[in-house]
Design a protein around this motif. Sequence first.
Motif, PDB file in Angstrom:
ATOM      1  N   LYS A 203       0.770  -1.225   0.031  1.00  0.00           N
ATOM      2  CA  LYS A 203       0.036   0.082  -0.051  1.00  0.00           C
ATOM      3  C   LYS A 203       0.872   1.265  -0.065  1.00  0.00           C
ATOM      4  CE  LYS A 203      -3.883  -2.205   0.646  1.00  0.00           C
ATOM      5  NZ  LYS A 203      -4.793  -2.470  -0.724  1.00  0.00           N
ATOM      6  N   GLY A 205       0.421   5.882   0.241  1.00  0.00           N
ATOM      7  CA  GLY A 205      -0.655   6.847   0.383  1.00  0.00           C
ATOM      8  C   GLY A 205      -0.855   7.224   1.769  1.00  0.00           C
ATOM      9  N   ASN A 206      -1.753   8.336   2.158  1.00  0.00           N
ATOM     10  CA  ASN A 206      -1.910   8.496   3.595  1.00  0.00           C
ATOM     11  C   ASN A 206      -2.483   7.670   4.514  1.00  0.00           C
ATOM     12  OD1 ASN A 206      -4.918   9.175   3.779  1.00  0.00           O
ATOM     13  ND2 ASN A 206      -4.732  10.583   2.230  1.00  0.00           N
ATOM     14  N   THR A 211       4.076   6.211   2.772  1.00  0.00           N
ATOM     15  CA  THR A 211       3.134   7.226   2.092  1.00  0.00           C
ATOM     16  C   THR A 211       3.833   7.797   1.130  1.00  0.00           C
ATOM     17  OG1 THR A 211       4.502   8.847   3.527  1.00  0.00           O
ATOM     18  CG2 THR A 211       2.415   8.092   4.824  1.00  0.00           C
ATOM     19  N   ASP A 212       4.871   7.405   0.730  1.00  0.00           N
ATOM     20  CA  ASP A 212       5.681   7.959  -0.365  1.00  0.00           C
ATOM     21  C   ASP A 212       5.869   6.887  -1.375  1.00  0.00           C
ATOM     22  OD1 ASP A 212       7.443  10.253  -1.886  1.00  0.00           O
ATOM     23  OD2 ASP A 212       8.860   8.257  -1.612  1.00  0.00           O
ATOM     24  N   LEU A 213       5.459   7.203  -2.878  1.00  0.00           N
ATOM     25  CA  LEU A 213       5.657   6.102  -3.757  1.00  0.00           C
ATOM     26  C   LEU A 213       7.051   5.286  -3.914  1.00  0.00           C
ATOM     27  CD1 LEU A 213       4.545   4.438  -5.937  1.00  0.00           C
ATOM     28  CD2 LEU A 213       4.982   6.345  -7.641  1.00  0.00           C
ATOM     29  N   ASP A 240      -3.139   1.989  -4.338  1.00  0.00           N
ATOM     30  CA  ASP A 240      -3.433   3.355  -3.688  1.00  0.00           C
ATOM     31  C   ASP A 240      -4.204   3.086  -2.375  1.00  0.00           C
ATOM     32  OD1 ASP A 240      -3.959   6.386  -3.782  1.00  0.00           O
ATOM     33  OD2 ASP A 240      -5.882   5.418  -3.548  1.00  0.00           O
ATOM     34  N   ASN A 242      -4.747   5.890  -0.332  1.00  0.00           N
ATOM     35  CA  ASN A 242      -5.309   7.463   0.039  1.00  0.00           C
ATOM     36  C   ASN A 242      -6.518   7.396   0.449  1.00  0.00           C
ATOM     37  OD1 ASN A 242      -2.824   9.161  -0.369  1.00  0.00           O
ATOM     38  ND2 ASN A 242      -2.916   8.532  -2.416  1.00  0.00           N
ATOM     39  N   HIS A 243      -7.524   6.556   0.027  1.00  0.00           N
ATOM     40  CA  HIS A 243      -8.887   6.343   0.584  1.00  0.00           C
ATOM     41  C   HIS A 243      -9.009   4.997   1.097  1.00  0.00           C
ATOM     42  CE1 HIS A 243     -10.561   9.802  -1.513  1.00  0.00           C
ATOM     43  NE2 HIS A 243      -9.589   9.782  -2.210  1.00  0.00           N
ATOM     44  N   THR A 355      -7.127   9.167   5.436  1.00  0.00           N
ATOM     45  CA  THR A 355      -7.300   7.768   5.739  1.00  0.00           C
ATOM     46  C   THR A 355      -6.765   7.160   6.924  1.00  0.00           C
ATOM     47  OG1 THR A 355      -7.344   7.381   3.356  1.00  0.00           O
ATOM     48  CG2 THR A 355      -7.385   5.443   4.647  1.00  0.00           C
TER      49      THR A 355
END
Length: 450
Positions: A203, A205-206, A211-213, A240, A242-243, A355
């Motif tokens: 995973k 995203g936030n 959190t960083d690709l 992703d 982020n949701h 999230t």
Amino acid sequence: MEMIPQEIIRQKRDGERLSPEAVSDFIAGLTAGTVTEGQAAAFAMAVWFTGMAADETVALTRAMRDSGTVLDWSALDRPVADKHSTGGVGDNVSLMLAPIAAACGLAVPMISGRGLGHTGGTLDKLESIAGYTIAPSPDLFRRTVADVGCAIVGQTADLAPADRRLYAIRDVTATVDSVPLITASILSKKLAAGLQSLVLDVKVGNGAFMTDLAEARTLARSLVEVATDAGLPTTALVSDMNHPLADAAGNALEVKNCVAFLKGDKRGSRLETLVLELAAEMLVGAGMAADLDNARMQAADAVSSGHAAETFARMIAALGGPADLLDRPETRLRAAPVVLPVQAARDGFLGACATRDLGMAVIELGGGRLRPDQAIDHRVGFDRLRPPGSRIERGDEIGRVHAASREAAEHAAARLRKIFAIVEDPPPEGPLVVERITAGRGVPAAQGLQ
């Protein structure tokens, strides 16, 4: 000569490269109980700050694998495969994926874990099902995999016991997001499970630990390369976070979401896209499909035909849960005493989601842990969460809170309103699967895969 734990901690604290023997000694002490919880926490923090070279990570993975029993599935007449996620919010993929893969002909002995930090744990979700045994006897575990095709269970006392102890310590010492520790933790269990192939969902995203690709790619490549070096063919998808992935976050609520999915009620969702994509990777990796397109069709057919739902029901019953969970989820899963709809305060579109904060809100409701020994309330959480980009009018429901008290529900509702941003224009829709990584390289995800 065996090294004392504090010397190994000092070496790693000072950035020195640990020998395989030092790593083995420390893990042996962790397993035997001669390494204290404080020393294990210090070791984890030292690794978090100074990292590990590839050979150290391989040594740590193998030492934790060899701290207990390694399963042998050679008697089965079907390929043995599994999937692992690095953790997210509303990520109940394993609950659907294991029976889908089993319905397509794979054997899936899925060794899962509890929640880490703000992310939910598959075992916690399954424990919301009355009677379900997350720690079956070895005979029952083997029989369920052989007869049903899949079994989702926790680590037994003799399966990578060193990881089980370190896993709990990492959860409460802010050392979860260490690439070497994540790599060794995940792969030690998977290698001990006796797999023939593995698919990873990393995973980003936030709502993810990464959190960083670039960090997510680093973790995915570490996992793929270490697994491959250990003789386990592995691919990884970077997806992703982020949701929230499902439209629910919370243990019993995510099980209800799984039941709805297997009944065909979540078609066209982001959740369906990722589940079918991971199933396709499992089928191709195990040699059960010629290509990903064919594999996706097989997985979709397993759901639409009801075969996956039947397999899920058989697994639940075989491991002690109710035989009629699919028919009566509302009576078989305990409900929170307070359910509170949350309305939008203005018109617009559902935009960014904090999230991680959503995951922490589940914990605040009692649905997660702040200490390893803490009991959780399986009833609480959120559901009916609207997908990103949804058109919203003032007063529309953006989700519901399930809580143990009115006060807790109102607090969580106020927090949910802040977690979801409502914006004037439709937000851009990024890919759900960002990248596919195989040994030695990363491959961007196909265009249009949302």
